[in-house]
Design a protein around this motif. Structure first.
Motif, mmCIF file in Angstrom:
data_model
loop_
_atom_site.group_PDB
_atom_site.id
_atom_site.type_symbol
_atom_site.label_atom_id
_atom_site.label_comp_id
_atom_site.label_asym_id
_atom_site.label_seq_id
_atom_site.Cartn_x
_atom_site.Cartn_y
_atom_site.Cartn_z
ATOM 1 N N LEU A 83 8.191 6.469 2.999
ATOM 2 C CA LEU A 83 8.025 5.188 3.684
ATOM 3 C C LEU A 83 6.869 5.276 4.536
ATOM 4 C CD1 LEU A 83 9.257 2.361 4.088
ATOM 5 C CD2 LEU A 83 10.852 3.199 5.787
ATOM 6 N N ALA A 84 6.832 6.396 5.260
ATOM 7 C CA ALA A 84 5.528 6.750 6.311
ATOM 8 C C ALA A 84 4.456 6.584 5.559
ATOM 9 C CB ALA A 84 5.858 8.020 6.941
ATOM 10 N N GLY A 126 5.904 -8.174 0.126
ATOM 11 C CA GLY A 126 6.183 -9.113 -0.622
ATOM 12 C C GLY A 126 5.472 -10.321 -0.177
ATOM 13 N N GLU A 127 4.956 -10.390 0.991
ATOM 14 C CA GLU A 127 4.501 -11.418 1.697
ATOM 15 C C GLU A 127 3.412 -12.169 0.737
ATOM 16 O OE1 GLU A 127 6.128 -9.614 5.188
ATOM 17 O OE2 GLU A 127 5.538 -8.892 3.350
ATOM 18 N N HIS A 148 4.465 -10.598 -11.332
ATOM 19 C CA HIS A 148 4.778 -9.147 -11.292
ATOM 20 C C HIS A 148 4.479 -8.668 -10.129
ATOM 21 C CE1 HIS A 148 6.378 -9.160 -15.399
ATOM 22 N NE2 HIS A 148 5.311 -10.162 -15.586
ATOM 23 N N ALA A 149 5.292 -8.311 -9.105
ATOM 24 C CA ALA A 149 4.656 -7.616 -8.018
ATOM 25 C C ALA A 149 5.267 -6.268 -7.699
ATOM 26 C CB ALA A 149 5.220 -8.463 -6.648
ATOM 27 N N THR A 150 4.532 -5.330 -7.438
ATOM 28 C CA THR A 150 4.859 -3.788 -7.794
ATOM 29 C C THR A 150 4.188 -2.995 -6.202
ATOM 30 O OG1 THR A 150 2.896 -3.190 -8.784
ATOM 31 C CG2 THR A 150 5.030 -3.929 -10.148
ATOM 32 N N ASP A 151 5.114 -1.879 -6.081
ATOM 33 C CA ASP A 151 4.855 -0.998 -4.982
ATOM 34 C C ASP A 151 5.421 0.212 -5.217
ATOM 35 O OD1 ASP A 151 3.731 -1.470 -2.054
ATOM 36 O OD2 ASP A 151 5.049 0.269 -1.962
ATOM 37 N N ILE A 152 5.089 1.131 -4.687
ATOM 38 C CA ILE A 152 5.024 2.634 -5.110
ATOM 39 C C ILE A 152 6.499 3.081 -4.182
ATOM 40 C CG2 ILE A 152 4.031 3.738 -3.079
ATOM 41 C CD1 ILE A 152 3.688 6.073 -4.831
ATOM 42 N N ASN A 153 6.831 2.211 -3.308
ATOM 43 C CA ASN A 153 8.040 2.310 -2.356
ATOM 44 C C ASN A 153 9.248 1.400 -2.726
ATOM 45 O OD1 ASN A 153 9.800 2.460 0.175
ATOM 46 N ND2 ASN A 153 8.329 4.091 0.705
ATOM 47 N N GLU A 155 11.995 1.042 -1.116
ATOM 48 C CA GLU A 155 12.505 0.427 0.095
ATOM 49 C C GLU A 155 11.879 -0.903 0.337
ATOM 50 O OE1 GLU A 155 13.635 1.122 4.575
ATOM 51 O OE2 GLU A 155 13.526 2.756 3.268
ATOM 52 N N LEU A 156 10.450 -0.773 0.283
ATOM 53 C CA LEU A 156 9.537 -1.953 0.208
ATOM 54 C C LEU A 156 9.726 -3.057 -0.767
ATOM 55 C CD1 LEU A 156 6.199 -0.449 1.401
ATOM 56 C CD2 LEU A 156 8.191 -1.023 2.724
#
Length: 289
Positions: A83-84, A126-127, A148-153, A155-156
């Motif tokens: 997360l950091a 997500g904003e 399609h919205a993606t992120d490595i984290n 929790e995010l």
């Protein structure tokens, strides 16, 4: 994803890294890759080092090696580190002139397509994906769009999927919205409940939030528009090139690519494979073939 916030850094993080610390950092990143399958080795080292030292201080540890020992034996500590290492500065309609350029230059091109697939790579909480949904709704394109919205984290991604934000940020988001060439009332897109603002379900219905690692180099199909803003600045030149290859391969012919203002196609393996729609706002159109 967006530009990295400024933290109060430890003294160690402010000093140039010693040869020993460089070795510790290399071993930490190798350990993360071997133990958890997450590859941060080609991230831009200066900003990565700052975030690692911030986490060392948060964990009340003395050295990089101590952090390595902790994350190898404590999955929760690894989650805190992951997360950091995820940069989370974002806002709805952040950089309003970018969204105005989308309305004026990209939307007319999207109208020509019978259906729309849009990828937000590095979506953070997500904003920006919700901002795109609002823009498409106001331009009469949301019904034919799939985002399609993606992120490595992970929790995010969960936060983004929930669509719940602190009510106190809505004033800032409303100001951004009004400067972006908006057609409606920003308050129409969320419900206020006590100290929270909840994005309305009608706006969430065509967005899929998922975990995805750009570094892994695996695509998600072909898209009409890819928004990857303020992500590449955290990668070194080699990794930027690999990601550029993935983005280019993931775009339809004449598809649109949006980068952050501090990012560029210059020096990338596909520098000559795009035409600039708006150089200032980093909007590009993929050439055919």
């Amino acid at each position: 994803m967006a530009e990295e916030p400024i933290h109060v850094l430890s003294v160690a993080a402010l000093r140039p890294p010693s040869e020993l610390e460089q070795l510790e950092l290399d071993l930490l990143l190798l350990a993360i890759h071997r133990r958890y399958g997450l590859d941060f080795r080609d991230y831009a080292r200066a900003s990565l080092r700052r975030r690692i030292w911030n986490q060392i201080r948060a964990e009340r540890l003395p050295t990089v090696t101590a952090l390595q020992e902790r994350i190898l034996h404590d999955v929760a500590a690894m989650e805190r580190l992951r997360l950091a290492l995820s940069v989370r500065v974002t806002a709805m309609f952040r950089d309003p002139t970018f969204y105005r350029a989308l309305r004026e230059q990209v939307v007319p091109l999207l109208r020509q397509r019978p259906r729309l697939r849009i990828w937000h790579a590095g979506c953070s909480t997500g904003e920006e994906a919700y901002s795109m949904a609002i823009l498409l709704e106001e331009e009469g394109l949301y019904e034919r769009a799939r985002l399609h919205a993606t992120d490595i984290n992970e929790e995010l991604v969960r936060t983004a999927r929930a669509g719940i934000f602190p009510i106190e940020v809505m004033q800032e988001y409303t100001a951004n919205y009004l400067q972006s060439g908006a057609h409606g009332q920003f308050s129409d897109y969320y419900t206020a409940r006590y100290d929270r603002a909840i994005v309305k379900q009608a706006l969430r219905r065509n967005i899929a939030f998922d975990r995805h690692d750009l570094v892994a180099g695996v695509g998600l199909g072909r898209f009409d528009l890819i928004v990857c803003r303020n992500v590449l600045i955290y990668f070194n030149a080699e990794l930027q090139g690999r990601v550029h290859r993935l983005l280019h391969a993931s775009l339809e012919d004449h598809g649109l690519l949006a980068l952050g203002r501090k990012e560029s196609l210059i020096g990338s393996p596909h520098e000559r494979d795009y035409d600039a729609l708006d150089a200032r706002e980093r909007l590009y159109r993929r050439r055919a073939g």
